[in-house]
Design a protein around this motif. Structure first.
Motif: not given
Length: 148
Positions: A37, A51, A54, A60, A63, A74, A115-116
């Motif tokens: 992050s 995402e 998730s 999650t 974010a 997600a 994101i992941s």
């Protein structure tokens, strides 16, 4: 995520079986998500975030805090993991959960931020999965991920 349907089912079953205790025991995943992050772009105020993987919502939650004006989609392959995340996190209207693998998550719509954390190592072949995610980015968008 990009495996055959049979392998996708096996992965989903594995994570579904661990869902009840996963969040409590996810020490390494929590550390990875927190470090990841820090790489979220400061200059970006994304309207939408995707995402992938998730899980119980560790990344999650980070974010959502970082980008309070964003809608977050997600996605996880395990319905039980998403059920745990839903029970754990408040249900803001800007958060949408979806049970899907990467093939299904990679359809429709573009995102300025994808994101992941601790999930893409399940994708085979990884290059194809990354291409699918890159295709979902808006021009100048960011793909921020961490692999185990």
């Amino acid at each position: 995520m990009m495996y055959s349907r049979q392998n996708s089912r096996a992965i989903a079953a594995r994570f579904s079986a661990a869902a009840a205790t996963y969040h409590r025991d996810a020490f390494i995943q929590r550390q990875v998500a927190e470090k990841l992050s820090r790489f979220f772009p400061n200059q970006l105020a994304p309207r939408r975030i995707l995402e992938v993987g998730s899980g119980t919502g560790i990344l999650t939650e980070l974010a959502l805090r970082r980008y309070p004006g964003s809608r977050l989609d997600a996605v996880d392959i395990s319905a039980r993991m998403i059920a745990q995340a839903r029970a754990r996190l408040p249900a803001p209207r800007r958060l949408r959960w979806r049970v899907a693998d990467l093939r299904q998550a990679a359809g429709g719509g573009r995102y300025p931020l994808i994101i992941s954390s601790s999930a893409l190592h399940w994708v085979a072949p990884l290059e194809e999965g990354l291409r699918r995610l890159a295709d979902r980015l808006t021009p100048g968008g960011w793909l921020v991920f961490a692999l185990m």
